[in-house]
Design a protein around this motif. Structure first.
Motif, PDB file in Angstrom:
ATOM      1  N   GLU A 272      12.326   1.646   2.416  1.00  0.00           N
ATOM      2  CA  GLU A 272      10.989   2.028   2.878  1.00  0.00           C
ATOM      3  C   GLU A 272      10.644   1.092   4.039  1.00  0.00           C
ATOM      4  O   GLU A 272      10.297  -0.071   3.841  1.00  0.00           O
ATOM      5  CB  GLU A 272       9.962   1.957   1.745  1.00  0.00           C
ATOM      6  CG  GLU A 272      10.205   3.016   0.675  1.00  0.00           C
ATOM      7  CD  GLU A 272       9.055   3.197  -0.311  1.00  0.00           C
ATOM      8  OE1 GLU A 272       7.949   2.688  -0.048  1.00  0.00           O
ATOM      9  OE2 GLU A 272       9.288   3.852  -1.348  1.00  0.00           O
TER      10      GLU A 272
ATOM     11  N   ASP B  43      10.191  -2.201   1.925  1.00  0.00           N
ATOM     12  CA  ASP B  43       9.689  -2.072   0.548  1.00  0.00           C
ATOM     13  C   ASP B  43      10.753  -1.300  -0.247  1.00  0.00           C
ATOM     14  O   ASP B  43      10.539  -0.157  -0.668  1.00  0.00           O
ATOM     15  CB  ASP B  43       8.337  -1.326   0.602  1.00  0.00           C
ATOM     16  CG  ASP B  43       7.814  -0.912  -0.755  1.00  0.00           C
ATOM     17  OD1 ASP B  43       8.208  -1.525  -1.753  1.00  0.00           O
ATOM     18  OD2 ASP B  43       7.002   0.038  -0.806  1.00  0.00           O
TER      19      ASP B  43
ATOM     20  N   LYS C 130       9.643  -0.922  -8.165  1.00  0.00           N
ATOM     21  CA  LYS C 130       9.225  -1.707  -7.000  1.00  0.00           C
ATOM     22  C   LYS C 130       9.581  -3.194  -7.075  1.00  0.00           C
ATOM     23  O   LYS C 130       9.725  -3.839  -6.049  1.00  0.00           O
ATOM     24  CB  LYS C 130       7.693  -1.613  -6.844  1.00  0.00           C
ATOM     25  CG  LYS C 130       7.181  -0.245  -6.441  1.00  0.00           C
ATOM     26  CD  LYS C 130       7.466   0.007  -4.977  1.00  0.00           C
ATOM     27  CE  LYS C 130       6.843   1.292  -4.472  1.00  0.00           C
ATOM     28  NZ  LYS C 130       7.314   1.632  -3.130  1.00  0.00           N
TER      29      LYS C 130
ATOM     30  N   GLU D 233       8.516  -0.326   6.856  1.00  0.00           N
ATOM     31  CA  GLU D 233       7.051  -0.382   6.973  1.00  0.00           C
ATOM     32  C   GLU D 233       6.585  -1.499   7.910  1.00  0.00           C
ATOM     33  O   GLU D 233       7.301  -2.476   8.137  1.00  0.00           O
ATOM     34  CB  GLU D 233       6.449  -0.634   5.567  1.00  0.00           C
ATOM     35  CG  GLU D 233       6.990   0.361   4.543  1.00  0.00           C
ATOM     36  CD  GLU D 233       6.321   0.313   3.171  1.00  0.00           C
ATOM     37  OE1 GLU D 233       5.408  -0.515   2.963  1.00  0.00           O
ATOM     38  OE2 GLU D 233       6.743   1.126   2.322  1.00  0.00           O
TER      39      GLU D 233
ATOM     40  N   ALA E 178       0.883  -1.172   0.000  1.00  0.00           N
ATOM     41  CA  ALA E 178       0.000   0.000   0.000  1.00  0.00           C
ATOM     42  C   ALA E 178       0.916   1.215   0.000  1.00  0.00           C
ATOM     43  O   ALA E 178       2.005   1.186   0.590  1.00  0.00           O
ATOM     44  CB  ALA E 178      -0.894   0.001   1.230  1.00  0.00           C
TER      45      ALA E 178
ATOM     46  N   GLY F 272       2.928   0.753   3.875  1.00  0.00           N
ATOM     47  CA  GLY F 272       3.395   2.089   3.504  1.00  0.00           C
ATOM     48  C   GLY F 272       4.434   2.629   4.484  1.00  0.00           C
ATOM     49  O   GLY F 272       4.502   2.211   5.629  1.00  0.00           O
ATOM     50  N   THR F 273       5.216   3.565   3.974  1.00  0.00           N
ATOM     51  CA  THR F 273       6.302   4.100   4.797  1.00  0.00           C
ATOM     52  C   THR F 273       5.992   5.501   5.310  1.00  0.00           C
ATOM     53  O   THR F 273       5.411   6.327   4.595  1.00  0.00           O
ATOM     54  CB  THR F 273       7.654   4.098   4.035  1.00  0.00           C
ATOM     55  OG1 THR F 273       8.688   4.417   4.969  1.00  0.00           O
ATOM     56  CG2 THR F 273       7.689   5.103   2.888  1.00  0.00           C
TER      57      THR F 273
HETATM   58 MG    MG Z   1       6.320   1.611   0.390  1.00  0.00          MG
END
Ligand code: MG
Ligand code: DO4
Length: 302
Positions: A153, A174, A192, A155, A94, A265-266
Protein backbone atom coordinates in the motif's frame (compact mmCIF):
# COMPACT_ATOMS: atom_id res chain seq x y z
CA UNK A 1 14.14 21.33 3.22
CA UNK A 2 14.71 17.59 2.87
CA UNK A 3 16.04 15.81 5.96
CA UNK A 4 17.48 12.33 6.40
CA UNK A 5 18.86 10.30 9.26
CA UNK A 6 21.66 7.90 8.43
CA UNK A 7 24.26 5.62 9.97
CA UNK A 8 27.99 5.79 9.42
CA UNK A 9 30.25 3.04 10.84
CA UNK A 10 32.30 4.40 13.77
CA UNK A 11 30.22 7.62 13.89
CA UNK A 12 26.77 6.13 14.47
CA UNK A 13 23.57 8.01 13.79
CA UNK A 14 23.77 11.22 11.76
CA UNK A 15 21.33 13.85 10.51
CA UNK A 16 21.62 15.37 7.06
CA UNK A 17 20.08 17.93 4.74
CA UNK A 18 19.65 16.61 1.21
CA UNK A 19 20.83 19.04 -1.44
CA UNK A 20 20.48 17.42 -4.87
CA UNK A 21 22.86 14.47 -5.00
CA UNK A 22 24.63 15.55 -1.79
CA UNK A 23 23.86 15.26 1.91
CA UNK A 24 25.22 17.87 4.31
CA UNK A 25 25.84 16.41 7.76
CA UNK A 26 24.25 18.71 10.37
CA UNK A 27 24.54 16.31 13.33
CA UNK A 28 26.74 18.70 15.31
CA UNK A 29 23.84 21.15 15.52
CA UNK A 30 20.88 18.74 15.29
CA UNK A 31 21.44 15.26 16.79
CA UNK A 32 18.10 13.88 15.52
CA UNK A 33 15.28 15.12 13.29
CA UNK A 34 12.91 14.73 16.26
CA UNK A 35 15.13 17.06 18.35
CA UNK A 36 15.07 19.55 15.47
CA UNK A 37 11.27 19.36 15.32
CA UNK A 38 10.95 19.74 19.10
CA UNK A 39 13.25 22.77 18.95
CA UNK A 40 11.16 24.28 16.16
CA UNK A 41 7.99 23.77 18.22
CA UNK A 42 9.58 25.32 21.32
CA UNK A 43 10.46 28.39 19.24
CA UNK A 44 6.96 28.41 17.66
CA UNK A 45 8.36 28.17 14.16
CA UNK A 46 8.25 25.68 11.30
CA UNK A 47 10.65 22.80 10.69
CA UNK A 48 11.80 24.54 7.50
CA UNK A 49 13.05 27.61 9.36
CA UNK A 50 14.67 25.58 12.14
CA UNK A 51 16.40 23.26 9.66
CA UNK A 52 17.61 26.23 7.60
CA UNK A 53 19.19 27.80 10.67
CA UNK A 54 20.77 24.46 11.64
CA UNK A 55 22.17 24.07 8.13
CA UNK A 56 23.69 27.56 8.16
CA UNK A 57 25.32 26.92 11.54
CA UNK A 58 26.62 23.52 10.39
CA UNK A 59 28.09 25.12 7.25
CA UNK A 60 29.86 27.71 9.39
CA UNK A 61 31.38 24.77 11.28
CA UNK A 62 32.51 23.17 7.98
CA UNK A 63 29.94 20.39 8.01
CA UNK A 64 31.04 17.27 6.12
CA UNK A 65 29.24 16.40 2.87
CA UNK A 66 28.46 12.93 1.50
CA UNK A 67 27.01 11.54 -1.70
CA UNK A 68 23.35 10.62 -1.17
CA UNK A 69 23.98 7.53 -3.31
CA UNK A 70 26.57 6.27 -0.80
CA UNK A 71 23.79 5.91 1.82
CA UNK A 72 21.48 3.82 -0.33
CA UNK A 73 22.43 0.44 1.13
CA UNK A 74 20.55 -2.17 3.12
CA UNK A 75 21.13 -1.71 6.85
CA UNK A 76 24.40 -3.34 7.99
CA UNK A 77 26.83 -2.32 10.76
CA UNK A 78 29.80 -2.04 8.37
CA UNK A 79 28.14 0.16 5.72
CA UNK A 80 26.73 3.70 5.69
CA UNK A 81 22.96 3.46 5.28
CA UNK A 82 19.74 5.41 5.65
CA UNK A 83 17.77 5.20 8.91
CA UNK A 84 14.12 6.11 9.53
CA UNK A 85 13.86 9.82 8.74
CA UNK A 86 12.27 10.39 12.18
CA UNK A 87 12.18 8.30 15.37
CA UNK A 88 8.40 8.29 15.53
CA UNK A 89 6.93 6.98 18.80
CA UNK A 90 3.82 5.82 16.94
CA UNK A 91 2.78 5.17 13.36
CA UNK A 92 -0.94 5.41 12.54
CA UNK A 93 -2.88 4.81 9.35
CA UNK A 94 -5.90 6.32 7.65
CA UNK A 95 -7.94 4.06 5.35
CA UNK A 96 -10.32 4.24 2.38
CA UNK A 97 -9.33 7.81 1.63
CA UNK A 98 -9.27 7.03 -2.12
CA UNK A 99 -12.41 5.95 -4.03
CA UNK A 100 -10.60 3.02 -5.67
CA UNK A 101 -9.57 1.66 -2.30
CA UNK A 102 -13.17 1.77 -1.00
CA UNK A 103 -14.72 0.26 -4.15
CA UNK A 104 -12.22 -2.57 -4.59
CA UNK A 105 -12.25 -3.54 -0.91
CA UNK A 106 -16.05 -3.67 -0.91
CA UNK A 107 -16.13 -5.74 -4.10
CA UNK A 108 -13.55 -8.20 -2.77
CA UNK A 109 -15.23 -8.57 0.63
CA UNK A 110 -18.84 -8.45 -0.70
CA UNK A 111 -19.75 -5.72 1.73
CA UNK A 112 -20.43 -2.00 1.70
CA UNK A 113 -18.57 -1.01 4.85
CA UNK A 114 -15.66 0.61 3.04
CA UNK A 115 -17.85 2.84 0.86
CA UNK A 116 -19.89 3.82 3.90
CA UNK A 117 -16.72 4.96 5.66
CA UNK A 118 -15.49 6.69 2.49
CA UNK A 119 -18.61 8.89 2.56
CA UNK A 120 -18.81 9.29 6.36
CA UNK A 121 -17.67 12.34 8.31
CA UNK A 122 -15.56 10.12 10.55
CA UNK A 123 -12.54 8.67 8.73
CA UNK A 124 -11.08 5.23 9.26
CA UNK A 125 -8.02 5.55 11.52
CA UNK A 126 -6.04 2.62 12.86
CA UNK A 127 -2.91 2.01 14.85
CA UNK A 128 -0.30 0.75 12.38
CA UNK A 129 3.08 0.19 14.00
CA UNK A 130 5.83 1.08 16.37
CA UNK A 131 9.31 1.66 14.99
CA UNK A 132 10.53 -1.84 15.88
CA UNK A 133 7.90 -3.33 13.56
CA UNK A 134 8.98 -1.08 10.67
CA UNK A 135 11.69 -1.56 8.06
CA UNK A 136 13.94 1.43 7.31
CA UNK A 137 14.69 2.42 3.71
CA UNK A 138 16.38 -0.56 1.97
CA UNK A 139 15.38 -2.77 4.93
CA UNK A 140 13.14 -5.84 4.78
CA UNK A 141 9.35 -5.62 4.86
CA UNK A 142 7.45 -8.85 5.47
CA UNK A 143 4.70 -11.19 4.44
CA UNK A 144 3.10 -12.97 7.42
CA UNK A 145 3.62 -16.72 7.58
CA UNK A 146 -0.19 -17.19 7.47
CA UNK A 147 -0.91 -14.86 4.52
CA UNK A 148 -1.07 -15.82 0.84
CA UNK A 149 -2.04 -12.35 -0.41
CA UNK A 150 -0.09 -9.51 1.13
CA UNK A 151 -0.12 -6.24 -0.79
CA UNK A 152 1.91 -3.09 -1.06
CA UNK A 153 0.00 0.00 0.00
CA UNK A 154 1.98 2.95 -1.39
CA UNK A 155 1.01 6.07 0.53
CA UNK A 156 1.93 9.61 1.46
CA UNK A 157 2.52 9.95 5.18
CA UNK A 158 2.54 13.08 7.28
CA UNK A 159 4.54 13.91 10.38
CA UNK A 160 2.51 15.46 13.19
CA UNK A 161 3.68 18.30 15.42
CA UNK A 162 1.46 20.21 17.86
CA UNK A 163 -1.13 21.48 15.39
CA UNK A 164 -3.27 19.82 12.76
CA UNK A 165 -1.23 20.82 9.71
CA UNK A 166 1.53 18.35 8.70
CA UNK A 167 5.01 19.48 9.74
CA UNK A 168 6.60 17.23 7.10
CA UNK A 169 5.77 14.60 4.47
CA UNK A 170 7.34 11.27 3.63
CA UNK A 171 6.50 8.06 1.74
CA UNK A 172 5.08 5.00 3.47
CA UNK A 173 4.38 1.40 2.60
CA UNK A 174 1.38 0.26 4.69
CA UNK A 175 2.09 -3.41 3.88
CA UNK A 176 -1.12 -5.35 4.57
CA UNK A 177 -2.29 -8.98 4.55
CA UNK A 178 -5.34 -8.44 2.34
CA UNK A 179 -6.51 -12.06 2.56
CA UNK A 180 -6.72 -11.76 6.35
CA UNK A 181 -8.53 -8.40 6.13
CA UNK A 182 -10.97 -9.83 3.57
CA UNK A 183 -11.74 -12.93 5.65
CA UNK A 184 -13.35 -10.65 8.26
CA UNK A 185 -12.96 -6.90 8.92
CA UNK A 186 -12.44 -7.67 12.61
CA UNK A 187 -9.12 -9.22 11.59
CA UNK A 188 -7.85 -5.79 10.42
CA UNK A 189 -5.26 -5.42 13.23
CA UNK A 190 -3.76 -8.81 12.33
CA UNK A 191 -3.61 -7.84 8.66
CA UNK A 192 -1.95 -4.54 9.50
CA UNK A 193 0.35 -5.07 12.49
CA UNK A 194 3.20 -7.58 12.60
CA UNK A 195 7.01 -7.67 12.23
CA UNK A 196 8.02 -5.80 9.07
CA UNK A 197 4.49 -4.50 8.34
CA UNK A 198 5.58 -1.00 7.41
CA UNK A 199 8.33 1.10 5.95
CA UNK A 200 8.64 4.86 5.65
CA UNK A 201 11.16 7.32 4.28
CA UNK A 202 13.60 7.95 2.73
CA UNK A 203 13.41 11.59 3.88
CA UNK A 204 11.26 14.18 5.59
CA UNK A 205 10.19 16.92 3.21
CA UNK A 206 8.89 20.17 4.66
CA UNK A 207 5.56 21.61 3.41
CA UNK A 208 7.48 24.57 1.90
CA UNK A 209 9.49 22.13 -0.22
CA UNK A 210 6.51 19.94 -1.19
CA UNK A 211 4.51 22.82 -2.68
CA UNK A 212 0.91 21.67 -3.26
CA UNK A 213 0.32 18.79 -0.79
CA UNK A 214 -2.69 17.74 -2.88
CA UNK A 215 -0.54 17.36 -5.97
CA UNK A 216 1.87 14.68 -4.75
CA UNK A 217 2.30 11.91 -7.32
CA UNK A 218 3.17 8.44 -5.99
CA UNK A 219 4.35 5.58 -8.20
CA UNK A 220 4.80 2.02 -7.08
CA UNK A 221 6.74 -0.78 -8.74
CA UNK A 222 7.30 -4.42 -7.74
CA UNK A 223 10.36 -6.09 -9.21
CA UNK A 224 10.65 -9.89 -9.14
CA UNK A 225 13.85 -11.58 -10.35
CA UNK A 226 14.79 -8.37 -12.18
CA UNK A 227 11.42 -8.11 -13.96
CA UNK A 228 8.80 -5.44 -13.18
CA UNK A 229 5.64 -7.43 -12.33
CA UNK A 230 3.50 -4.50 -11.23
CA UNK A 231 3.37 -0.75 -11.72
CA UNK A 232 0.76 1.66 -10.38
CA UNK A 233 0.31 5.38 -9.86
CA UNK A 234 -1.90 7.71 -7.83
CA UNK A 235 -1.93 11.35 -6.80
CA UNK A 236 -2.99 13.07 -3.60
CA UNK A 237 -5.29 15.11 -5.86
CA UNK A 238 -7.53 11.99 -5.53
CA UNK A 239 -7.37 12.01 -1.71
CA UNK A 240 -10.91 12.47 -0.39
CA UNK A 241 -9.89 14.00 2.94
CA UNK A 242 -7.76 16.96 4.01
CA UNK A 243 -4.63 16.27 6.04
CA UNK A 244 -5.77 18.55 8.88
CA UNK A 245 -9.10 16.71 9.01
CA UNK A 246 -7.32 13.35 9.44
CA UNK A 247 -4.92 14.73 12.06
CA UNK A 248 -7.66 16.43 14.05
CA UNK A 249 -9.70 13.18 14.16
CA UNK A 250 -6.60 11.25 15.17
CA UNK A 251 -5.79 13.51 18.10
CA UNK A 252 -9.39 13.80 19.34
CA UNK A 253 -9.25 12.55 22.96
CA UNK A 254 -6.10 10.67 21.95
CA UNK A 255 -2.73 12.15 22.95
CA UNK A 256 -0.40 11.95 19.96
CA UNK A 257 3.33 12.35 20.62
CA UNK A 258 5.17 14.99 18.58
CA UNK A 259 6.81 13.29 15.61
CA UNK A 260 4.02 10.71 15.15
CA UNK A 261 3.68 9.49 11.56
CA UNK A 262 0.21 9.16 10.01
CA UNK A 263 0.05 7.38 6.66
CA UNK A 264 -2.88 8.75 4.69
CA UNK A 265 -4.18 5.79 2.65
CA UNK A 266 -3.50 4.16 -0.67
CA UNK A 267 -4.80 5.02 -4.11
CA UNK A 268 -2.96 2.10 -5.74
CA UNK A 269 -4.58 -1.35 -5.49
CA UNK A 270 -2.35 -4.19 -6.76
CA UNK A 271 -4.13 -7.27 -8.18
CA UNK A 272 -3.69 -10.75 -6.61
CA UNK A 273 -0.95 -11.53 -9.19
CA UNK A 274 1.10 -8.77 -7.54
CA UNK A 275 0.86 -10.39 -4.11
CA UNK A 276 4.28 -9.97 -2.45
CA UNK A 277 6.76 -12.84 -2.53
CA UNK A 278 10.03 -13.36 -0.70
CA UNK A 279 12.84 -11.60 -2.59
CA UNK A 280 10.60 -9.04 -4.34
CA UNK A 281 11.87 -5.47 -4.44
CA UNK A 282 9.25 -2.79 -3.81
CA UNK A 283 9.92 0.74 -5.02
CA UNK A 284 7.66 3.64 -4.06
CA UNK A 285 8.64 6.87 -5.73
CA UNK A 286 7.49 10.46 -5.84
CA UNK A 287 9.00 13.51 -7.56
CA UNK A 288 8.37 15.46 -4.34
CA UNK A 289 9.32 12.84 -1.71
CA UNK A 290 12.09 10.70 -3.21
CA UNK A 291 12.23 6.91 -3.50
CA UNK A 292 11.54 4.31 -0.82
CA UNK A 293 13.00 0.88 -1.62
CA UNK A 294 12.50 -2.33 0.37
CA UNK A 295 13.06 -6.03 -0.07
CA UNK A 296 10.41 -8.58 0.90
CA UNK A 297 10.87 -11.59 3.21
CA UNK A 298 8.38 -14.27 4.22
CA UNK A 299 8.05 -14.75 7.98
CA UNK A 300 8.34 -18.27 9.40
CA UNK A 301 5.63 -18.17 12.08
CA UNK A 302 7.78 -17.83 15.20
MG1 MG B 1 -3.30 1.74 3.77
O1 DO4 C 1 -9.71 -0.76 6.02
C1 DO4 C 1 -8.77 -1.14 5.47
C2 DO4 C 1 -7.48 -0.47 5.33
C3 DO4 C 1 -7.49 0.69 4.40
C4 DO4 C 1 -6.15 1.21 4.08
O2 DO4 C 1 -5.14 0.91 4.68
C5 DO4 C 1 -6.02 2.15 2.94
O3 DO4 C 1 -7.03 2.53 2.33
O4 DO4 C 1 -4.89 2.53 2.65
Amino acid sequence: MKLVQFFVPELGKRVGVVDGEKVIDITEVAPTTLALLERAIAKKRGLEEEAKEALEEAMRQNAPTLDFASLQNSPAPDKPHLLFPIDAAEIWGAGVTYKRSAEERDADSQTDIYTRVYFSDRPELFFKATLHRCAPPFGEISVRSDSEFTAVEAEVAVVIGLGNQPVAFTLCNDVSAWDIERANPLYLPQSKIYAGCCSFGPMLVTPEQVGDPYGIVVKCRIVRNGVVIFEGEASTSQLSRRYDELISFLRRDNPIPVGTVLTTGTGIMPPPEASLHEGDIVEIESPQLGKLVNKVRKLRGN
